[in-house]
Design an enzyme around this catalytic site. Sequence first.
Site, mmCIF file in Angstrom:
data_model
loop_
_atom_site.group_PDB
_atom_site.id
_atom_site.type_symbol
_atom_site.label_atom_id
_atom_site.label_comp_id
_atom_site.label_asym_id
_atom_site.label_seq_id
_atom_site.Cartn_x
_atom_site.Cartn_y
_atom_site.Cartn_z
ATOM 1 N N TRP A 27 43.171 -5.641 8.814
ATOM 2 C CA TRP A 27 42.281 -4.483 8.672
ATOM 3 C C TRP A 27 41.426 -4.262 9.911
ATOM 4 C CZ3 TRP A 27 42.618 -8.493 5.141
ATOM 5 C CH2 TRP A 27 41.720 -9.550 5.334
ATOM 6 N N GLU A 40 37.355 -4.280 2.319
ATOM 7 C CA GLU A 40 36.024 -4.745 1.926
ATOM 8 C C GLU A 40 35.936 -4.992 0.422
ATOM 9 O OE1 GLU A 40 33.619 -5.766 3.700
ATOM 10 O OE2 GLU A 40 34.411 -5.193 5.644
ATOM 11 N N THR A 46 36.493 -13.126 -2.731
ATOM 12 C CA THR A 46 37.872 -13.572 -2.532
ATOM 13 C C THR A 46 38.055 -13.953 -1.067
ATOM 14 O OG1 THR A 46 38.533 -11.944 -4.208
ATOM 15 C CG2 THR A 46 40.289 -12.981 -2.953
ATOM 16 N N GLY A 84 42.351 -10.934 -9.267
ATOM 17 C CA GLY A 84 41.151 -11.235 -10.041
ATOM 18 C C GLY A 84 40.073 -10.173 -9.934
ATOM 19 N N TYR A 123 26.048 -2.967 0.737
ATOM 20 C CA TYR A 123 26.845 -3.719 1.717
ATOM 21 C C TYR A 123 28.156 -3.004 2.049
ATOM 22 C CZ TYR A 123 30.351 -6.792 3.529
ATOM 23 O OH TYR A 123 31.383 -7.286 4.296
ATOM 24 N N ASP A 141 25.898 -9.566 3.455
ATOM 25 C CA ASP A 141 26.614 -10.323 2.433
ATOM 26 C C ASP A 141 26.176 -11.781 2.542
ATOM 27 O OD1 ASP A 141 27.841 -11.213 4.740
ATOM 28 O OD2 ASP A 141 29.891 -10.781 4.084
ATOM 29 N N CYS A 196 28.815 -20.643 11.367
ATOM 30 C CA CYS A 196 27.551 -20.899 10.655
ATOM 31 C C CYS A 196 27.834 -21.124 9.180
ATOM 32 C CB CYS A 196 26.596 -19.726 10.879
ATOM 33 S SG CYS A 196 24.878 -20.093 10.496
#
Length: 356
Positions: A27, A40, A46, A84, A123, A141, A196
């Site tokens: 993407w 997104e 996921t 899911g 977001y 996020d 991070c």
Amino acid sequence: MRTTVVAPGLTRSLLLWYRRHRRDLPWRGTNNPYRIWISEVMLQQTTVKTVIPYYRKFLARFPTLRSLARAPLDDVLGAWSGLGYYRRARQLHAAARLILETHRGRFPRDPDAVRALPGVGRYTAGAVLSIAFGLKEPVLDGNVARVLSRLFLLRGDPRSGPNAKRLWAIARSLVESTAAPGDLNQALMELGALICAPAAPECTACPVARRCAARAAGVQESIPARRRLRDPVSVHSSVALVERRGRYLMRRRGGSGLMDGLWEFPSLDPMDGRGVRVLSLGRVADLRHSITYRRLRVEVHRARLVSEPRPRDGYRWVTPAQARRLPASSLVRKVLDAACIGGRAVGGRACGGGAV
């Protein structure tokens, strides 16, 4: 709330690192808002590794927003099966139809219009608008919240009202300080995903380590405060494989909840029969399956009917191939594989006979 002053060197360092080290994901390298939006939504709760094959198959099936909007919901759920959190697919479909009806099939550029779409929050709107259109809209996020909490030594739960407000303000200050808002937002996401990390962050590889207030204080691993996860709940269930002339009995879930509208094999539980009773002819497999915090142990039984199913109760006889294409959770595929239905076993091994 105090004003955040962003040093120009911070955004430059993030952009330089991102452009050198970003992952080659399907993407990326596009400014098509539809494709970015799909990615997104799929990436919510996921992993990237899980999403990539679904993303490719979904776009092969629905290459444009119009094709998604005009498709039956069952087709959309079928393409989503196994990923899911099916509410995402329903909202994606509803939003595509709304865009077709009210925006002539063009993904809107106005932030308020985007946030008004079903399933699109602050977001997701910020990610699509910044990456696709270059608008200076922030994102926040879990990854970004962790990066910013450490950079600016923000203690406490990043989801709490005051902390969330502070983090959104920092994210906006950052994105407004650059001419490349889409890349900057992705840089923050990528840094949180690759460097991070929640535990044992690789500070020596971080492009902004010298500017990190948490690292300077030696508390980078304790920031942000970790939330307590819900304790897992063990659930035992038994499913029935009832075969008739090469077809298997399945039913569609009704009501509301995570799995409403999806297809499943009937239960052996007489209290869960919904108009049909079955009798076990022997257990053929035991499976483990997880749904959010639930840990399922599923017994798979070959069974026969004691009472006939009624179509009005949502039952249908399907071939193994049809069962794999129906809107269903990944548990259905696990059951088919474990029982060697359709010529496959767990892990894709060949089966003999192909029937239970």
